[in-house]
Design an enzyme around this catalytic site. Structure first.
Site, short mmCIF file in Angstrom:
data_model
loop_
_atom_site.label_atom_id
_atom_site.label_comp_id
_atom_site.label_asym_id
_atom_site.label_seq_id
_atom_site.Cartn_x
_atom_site.Cartn_y
_atom_site.Cartn_z
CG MET A 1 -2.14 -7.27 9.92
SD MET A 1 -0.49 -6.84 9.39
CE MET A 1 -0.78 -6.41 7.69
CB SER B 1 9.69 -41.82 -10.82
OG SER B 1 8.59 -40.97 -10.60
NE ARG C 1 3.04 -47.47 -6.74
CZ ARG C 1 2.45 -46.61 -5.91
NH1 ARG C 1 3.09 -45.55 -5.48
NH2 ARG C 1 1.20 -46.81 -5.54
CB CYS D 1 4.98 -40.13 -9.85
SG CYS D 1 5.80 -41.36 -8.85
CG HIS E 1 -14.06 -10.37 4.09
ND1 HIS E 1 -14.40 -11.67 4.38
CD2 HIS E 1 -12.75 -10.25 4.38
CE1 HIS E 1 -13.34 -12.31 4.84
NE2 HIS E 1 -12.32 -11.45 4.85
CE1 TYR F 1 7.64 -38.95 -14.66
CE2 TYR F 1 9.69 -39.41 -15.86
CZ TYR F 1 8.73 -39.78 -14.93
OH TYR F 1 8.85 -40.96 -14.25
NE ARG G 1 -2.29 -44.10 -8.02
CZ ARG G 1 -2.50 -42.78 -8.03
NH1 ARG G 1 -1.96 -42.02 -7.10
NH2 ARG G 1 -3.24 -42.23 -8.96
NE ARG H 1 -6.19 4.08 5.25
CZ ARG H 1 -7.48 3.89 4.98
NH1 ARG H 1 -7.95 2.67 4.87
NH2 ARG H 1 -8.28 4.91 4.83
CE LYS I 1 -3.69 -0.14 2.57
NZ LYS I 1 -4.34 -0.33 3.87
N GLY J 1 -7.72 -7.03 5.19
CA GLY J 1 -8.54 -7.06 6.40
C GLY J 1 -7.95 -7.82 7.55
NE ARG K 1 -5.98 -3.98 -3.18
CZ ARG K 1 -6.44 -4.41 -2.00
NH1 ARG K 1 -5.60 -4.80 -1.07
NH2 ARG K 1 -7.72 -4.44 -1.76
N GLY L 1 9.19 -40.26 -5.38
CA GLY L 1 7.89 -40.36 -4.72
C GLY L 1 7.91 -39.37 -3.58
CB THR L 2 7.64 -35.70 -3.56
OG1 THR L 2 6.42 -35.63 -4.30
CG2 THR L 2 8.81 -35.48 -4.49
CG ASN L 3 2.67 -38.12 -2.13
OD1 ASN L 3 2.94 -36.97 -2.45
ND2 ASN L 3 1.67 -38.79 -2.65
#
Lengths: 934, 934
Positions: free
Chosen positions: B151, B805, B657, B872, B495, B892, B601, B140, B71, B149, B379, B807-809
């Site tokens: 703060m 590959s 897999r 993946c 809002h 990929y 899977r 402000r 702002k 909204g 803005r 497996g980020t989980n």
């Protein structure tokens, strides 16, 4: 017979020396090709494809274990020392690997041993396959590390119907000839052709029955001839061509590297699958020709007590396998001194020479053939923990070894022997039998009759004694699971005795009065009949067997052991702390040399009956007010406990870890227990049930625990910090020197510490100020998650964080993705199939877990060089792991009280490797340190 | 009034230009000190301790958001552009951090704004605290990133009993003076002094009731005066010294950076806690003095549709907060053109100027005071996904942006809007109400009346519509949890509308016919009375509300969206594959642009009723024979399914897999189900029960799963490999181009692959040979455990392993030690307390998880440069994560079908950052990419 070696132990005849000097010449000649064996072509006679696959004894030496196996390398060395060794050649371990790689089922095409066979023929003056003057050979396995009995052997090879007649002619001993032939047919059918042994045994049994005799010795020539006839009916397919026999036997030995029991043994003993076995083909020497023959096993010192006295056993008129198998009980070596003083004297001289040469106690196998001594094997002898310590201390006194060298000979992981209880001599006891004191220590347990039963019971947490007629290599897993082993047959060097000593497990062997019926699961000892799961106690130091439980007591202080610990303490750089949760444990650990507590699990104090109810009330509390009220109660317990521990560890650090387990571990889970808790708390059942349900987790190991509890329930942490501070203040006021530290567990990012540590600091300060005392209470954290290791710089960069301690148990779980509780389902299969060289929960995985540890230490020390670094997982008391922690510049390890002496010795050894530059000796002597071949 | 700015929009009077040029001069003068602000002391008037803490509008510019907040920076820029901005000064974000660091509760001692206040006084010709000519100011908050909204703000500051009289004198408007005074007292009591708002509201309500009026506009001067009197009774402690008021208000704004809802908002929106808020202190402009005043919000293009048409709303005779609060429904901006054509024309010119200048659609707040226009804020405007795409495409057509620049303006993670269904126009429906089309899309759900209820229900998997009278910042978490939002009050810029659009969530606002009773949980719409959990459907594109469920259908193809996807595809380097387990999913993903399947899977095919029974039979099988028999049945299903998938993905890779989950996941667990299974299988109950018990795990995530199953049950892997090969052969024979790949999960060491991969190779080869076709079936593995990452070189060095590959989980679970299923218990608290900037399961943790990924890629590519690298996990479709994968040179990403377009755009953006060198613009435009301050 064997032209090359003399039966005269005092002066080498030219006959005997000839081949030895020949051998030396050949060795000198070969040295060059050996040094360059990979890059240059060795002479065509012994190599092809640029690789030397076959060595004569004259071509090797003791340092070539990786190539020739332990047995082969030592045969070469004994030849070099001009000891009477039957001539032989060795096929290399690499050839075995080549066999597996080619996968054709046949010998590698490039393998040619004809030149070597010819050398043996020249040496012995006999000819392989020549009925007129037949050479018989043994074909034995021999890995770089000792794997006693695990792999296959074929003896007496080179016989057929025609040649057996030649043997009769050359020896004039028909009984010997047919005895030898039946042994060959039996062994070849079993080992090479994989036929069932039982029908072969039945043939002999039925003849004995018919004749009303019991012993092999009572069998006559005609009987053995009949046996041979029957054996040939049972298996008409044993090749009659000796060269074909040899090919089959070598293949069988190669194959046996990968039989189930060998794979299992390697897995237990951390021997890499990639090593392979060598094969030795050696001229036979006969201990079973007549009463002028015999065979035996000897040790240059007593392998059980360590006493510096030549020790051994021999069996007259017996083949080597008869001693090792433990079927007949042999005679003490002393009797040989009377019977054959010359041979005894020669043997005595050789053992002295070998011990001096190898600088270690020697285990020797020998055969006496018609009064002539042949040395069949020498190696550093396995010994009990007690013997190892005594021998090491004695050899330092004798000036044979330096303290550092001697320290490196101690099998650190067997030192708990000195810490385990022995039978209380004043205890009431009912002796029901006595056997040989085969492996010291005392054990009480339920009796089981099969190795599988032993394993199953042990997994259920039962202590068992494995009772067997005799043990075989197939019993290993059962022996490992049992507290102790009792056998009816076998001597001090029987399979059971050797293996039990190696395991540091107590064993009574040769308890001949014992009738063991594994089928009906009954053990009879005189009038006493015991069924499966009846309890007995055995004392491996006296050989005695007692009914029921006999009270035991702590081992008396062993002076030699204290000496060894003293060496280690002088040398080590690592401090050794302990994991202890009670004043009693703290006191015990301190006696065992702990230099403080590296892990005091604060939650353990809440599991006692009186406390668990307050803990549960706190967890089930509805709202902070109620929780605070119960925390207040817990606070008193916690303060008192910690105060007691600080008192016992006065002047030494006591690292208190904040609450670690998920809260549901404290709660009951059955409806009855939940109802009872609800009643106690005066709350509706549903409140308890809902809370239990709410806290239940899918993967508790990765759940709501450790510092995560501190984030959500800061009031718990506040209570714990205050309890530590109050306990410290009380001790300080009592004039003591308390040194508590506070450790935050399960941190995954420095942000957690930035929130929690200031709270601890504030609580501690307030309590100390209130008490008006000044105690420094350092704060640190556990690195037990990969992310904590990766961000160790940020973690030690957090204000007021002064130390890090690796929680290698949890780190191993997350790095491998192995739940410790669940991995049991597959980790055995992993070891069997060679996917794991060792259990990563027992020994640190230097590559994966160690990789993150080293990364963390580098980051931490770069950021804050003065950060104190420790480890408080169970690896802290495992010798190989301690060496890793030493190399990674840890400040301390912390382990369970009984592991403290082991850790002290291991830490000393790790330092001694550096000071003594005896790295190689160390590698050989310590059981578990094995390195893969280049 | 405000001497410095002119109401004349066409030509700048000297009066107006004077301060602007002054400002420019000042700016030029300050440039130097600004550039060197850290190292040199700026003039004493504006800095101390080497730091400049206070900026006049003339001293900043739009690039100083990190210092002045968004702002503040834009106020400076508008001033620079000579737009009519009320004079102001800005306290820097660093000062806010300083406040928190000092922790005294008072303003940093070094903060001095008197010089700046004086500048405002000079500019306005008024005096702060001077009853004769009083200057009132607003105070402000303003963070570097928009936190609408969240703060605190205090308006009308500088009033007391004496000064209010001055206002009456200078304005001659008693009603306005008391209205303003009561607003100030109310706001100050609430915001600065934290008093309950309710009693204040009751004062007004009771007076209205007494007078029989409803609206604030109906209140007269005497009424407000009475209100003021009552307010002063309620809170006699509002300081009367304006400077003390100012100090209190600045402190309140600082504090509000760390109020709960701000922390939660930052957590949701990935805004670092370390940024802090700036504070702007600005001369008040009044839209509520009389009917010649007003206030409004405008957008340079339609923020809902993207249409290039000036769009906005205004409220005559109202203060700014009246518009935003949504209490009165405002008028369209077009009506202002009729009412105040000059003002409208001026505003129109400014918005054109600003959009051109900022190269982006502008969101403008303005006030008209007695016919004079004041610009209070500008803005880059928030917009719907649809508007974002249309604006981007239009601006490229207009030549305002390059394709790369335009692509970087697309909020990629909102693009699923284009993929979600809209109401089927042909569907039967019962309209029960209509409001404003505040945020497009359609949603059906059970109605709930509180944000907490919305969250709870959503966590239970329910789809809900949050129904509120109006929303406030406290409702954010409920809006996030709901499928859609319905409000009775508030306009298109209320809002609810703004936040819903930001979230890409559908919203109907201002549905004035709705009577919402949150207490009794009843919604009345005309005759229809709905209770909690009754189902409604809302259409955010039309504003209509329907009873019950209305059928929805896929969004029509949006041409502009396709244009944007086209840009992304042209630019991106990452391939985008999909995670799909059925032919249907494969077909859908292909339509959405998937270039193959990165994760199929295989076990999902076994969960269908017909198959699960064979799967269960296979698991419960007693022995290998029986298991093989059931595997044969499963094999047929597997082959058919994979064949169907290969057909849909013809010519594109399909990565299958191998079986991943622990076997117990397939088994029933209740006694009844177990009995039923036993009956089906014709086995005793005990067999099923024992197997279930045997497979039960403490931590299944770290248990007997993935390739561990292949080690123990090689026959399962064999079946799967053969099924893939047979499916490929069938497709090949049908003339298609199948490209299957096989992926081994949960690997912890290369040794596992050395065992498993040769088995797969052999099985595949045998099947292909049998079928007589030639299909290449590459084999790869998942890196989803830390140890696999650490040893990636060994893994890719394994024969026949061609791709990895991530497996980020699972990798996130093990690296953090967070069980995804259990972390819900603490992860919310972690975000609230700032311990997590974002959910690491949603967005890749570049430091911890990413650290291991980069280590693995480096090791793998060093060993085997041609290794294909993919991901993946669910991060594959998350924009920030995709950018990380791009930077780490992945080949990929693979994500769920509906995330494919998002991944395409994100991958295009990641590449566009490089080609366009518009990195900065990108950072501003993409919602989630935030960087910590230097």
């Amino acid at each position: 017979m064997l032209r090359s070696v003399s039966s005269d132990g005092t002066s080498g005849s030219s006959e005997r020396n000839a081949p030895a000097s020949m051998a030396r010449g050949a060795r000198a000649m070969k040295m060059k090709s050996q040094a360059t064996q990979v890059k240059t072509d060795a002479p065509a006679s012994s190599s092809a494809g640029g690789k030397k696959r076959v060595y004569l004894l004259s071509e090797g030496n003791k340092d070539m274990k990786m190539v020739l196996g332990g047995k082969g390398a030592n045969l070469c060395e004994m030849t070099k020392l001009t000891l009477p060794v039957p001539p032989a050649f060795i096929i290399t371990t690499e050839t075995c690997l080549e066999y597996f790689k080619e996968g054709t089922g046949d010998l590698p095409a490039a393998l040619d041993y004809e030149f070597a066979l010819k050398a043996i023929e020249e040496d012995t003056g006999k000819k392989f396959g020549d009925p007129l003057n037949p050479l018989l050979v043994s074909v034995r396995s021999g890995a770089p590390a000792s794997m006693p009995g695990m792999m296959d052997t074929v003896l007496n090879l080179g016989l057929n119907d025609e040649i057996v007649e030649g043997i009769i002619k050359t020896t004039g001993n028909e009984r010997f000839a047919y005895d030898t032939y039946r042994r060959f047919l039996n062994m070849y059918s079993d080992v090479v052709m994989d036929l069932d042994k039982e029908p072969f045994e039945e043939v002999i049994t039925s003849i004995k029955k018919r004749k009303g005799i019991k012993l092999d010795l009572e069998m006559e020539a005609a009987d053995w001839k009949e046996v041979v006839g029957e054996f040939k009916k049972l298996n008409p397919n044993v090749p009659s061509d000796p060269r074909e026999q040899l090919r089959g036997a070598i293949l069988a030995v190669f194959r046996s590297w990968n039989n189930d029991r060998a794979i299992r043994y390697r897995s237990y003993n951390n021997i890499p699958d990639e090593w392979g076995t060598a094969v030795s083909v050696q001229a036979m020497a006969y201990g079973n020709m007549n009463d002028g023959c015999g065979t035996g096993v000897a040790f240059s010192r007593n392998p059980s007590t360590g006493e510096n006295k030549f020790f051994g056993e021999f069996l007259p008129n017996a083949a080597g396998e008869d001693v090792v198998a433990g079927i007949r009980t042999p005679q003490p070596l002393e009797e040989m001194a009377t019977k054959w003083p010359g041979v005894y004297e020669e043997l005595y001289k050789y053992q002295e020479q070998l011990e001096k040469y190898y600088c270690d106690m020697q285990d020797i196998e020998f055969t006496v053939e018609n009064g002539r001594l042949y040395m069949l094997q020498c190696r550093n002898g396995k010994r009990t923990a007690k013997a190892a310590v005594k021998i090491a201390v004695d050899m330092v006194k004798e000036g044979a070894l330096t303290e550092a060298e001697a320290l490196l000979r101690i099998p650190a992981n067997q030192m708990d022997f000195f810490l385990h209880p022995t039978l209380d001599p004043t205890a009431q006891k009912t002796k029901i039998g006595v056997g040989l004191p085969a492996s010291p220590g005392a054990a009480t347990g339920k009796i089981v009759f099969t190795p599988d039963d032993a394993e199953v019971m042990a997994n259920m947490g039962e202590e068992v004694i494995l009772v067997r007629k005799e043990t075989t290599p197939e019993d290993i897993h059962g022996m490992k699971s049992a507290e102790g082993v009792l056998t009816a047959l076998g001597g001090m060097t029987s399979h059971a005795a050797v293996v039990a000593r190696g395991m540091g497990k107590c064993c009574v062997s040769g308890c001949t009065a014992a009738e063991v019926n594994a089928k009906s699961k009954v053990l009879k000892l005189g009038d006493v009949e015991l069924k499966e799961h009846d309890v007995i106690t055995i004392d491996g130091s006296t050989g005695e067997v007692y009914l029921g439980t006999v009270e035991r007591r702590s081992a008396a202080e062993d002076e030699d052991f204290q000496t060894v610990l003293g060496w280690a303490d002088k040398m080590r750089k690592l401090k050794v702390l302990t994991n202890a949760d009670t004043p009693e444990q703290a006191a015990q650990a301190r006696k065992l040399g702990a230099q403080g507590i590296g892990l005091c699990r604060s939650e353990h104090m809440f599991f006692e009956p009186e406390r668990i109810s307050s803990m549960r009330a706190m967890i089930v509390a509805e709202g902070k007010e109620e929780r605070l009220q119960h925390l207040e109660t817990l606070s008193v317990f916690q303060r008192e406990d910690i105060s007691g521990i600080l008192k016992e560890m006065d002047g030494l650090p006591v690292t208190v870890r904040l609450l670690d387990p998920p809260l549901h571990e404290f709660l009951p889970h059955s409806p009855d227990e939940m109802q009872s808790l609800a009643d106690t708390l005066g709350k509706p059942f549903s409140v308890v049930k809902d809370r239990v349900k709410q806290l239940k987790e899918v993967n508790p190991m990765l759940g709501f625990r450790g510092c995560r509890l501190s984030v959500v329930y800061p009031e718990i942490t506040d209570m714990q910090a205050r309890a530590v501070a109050r306990a410290a203040a009380a001790n300080k006021k009592a004039g003591l020197d308390p040194k508590p530290e506070i450790m935050v567990p399960v941190v995954s990012s420095a942000k957690e510490l930035r929130l929690i540590v200031p709270r601890i600091v504030a609580a501690v300060k307030e309590e100390l100020d209130k008490a008006g005392v000044d105690v420094k209470i350092p704060i640190g954290t556990m690195l037990e998650l990969p992310r904590a290791c990766e961000t160790a710089d940020q973690i030690v960069g957090t204000d007021d964080v002064e130390f890090i301690s690796f929680g290698t148990n949890d780190l191993t779980q997350t790095v491998w993705g192995f739940s410790r509780d669940d991995a049991i389902r597959f980790i055995g299969r992993y070891q069997e199939q060679g996917l794991l060289d060792f259990d990563p929960f027992a020994r640190i995985d230097e590559e994966g877990v160690g990789g993150l540890i080293n990364m963390a230490i580098e980051k931490a020390r770069t950021k804050q060089p003065e950060t104190k670094v420790g480890i408080c997982g169970e690896h802290g008391g495992e010798p190989n792991s301690v060496q890793f922690f030493h190399s990674s510049n840890f400040d301390y390890v912390s382990c369970s009280p009984f592991r403290v002496p082991i850790a002290r010795i291991s830490a000393g050894q790790a330092a001694a490797v550096e000071v003594s530059a005896q790295n190689k000796l160390y590698r050989e002597s310590i059981t578990n340190v094995k390195r893969a071949p280049k």
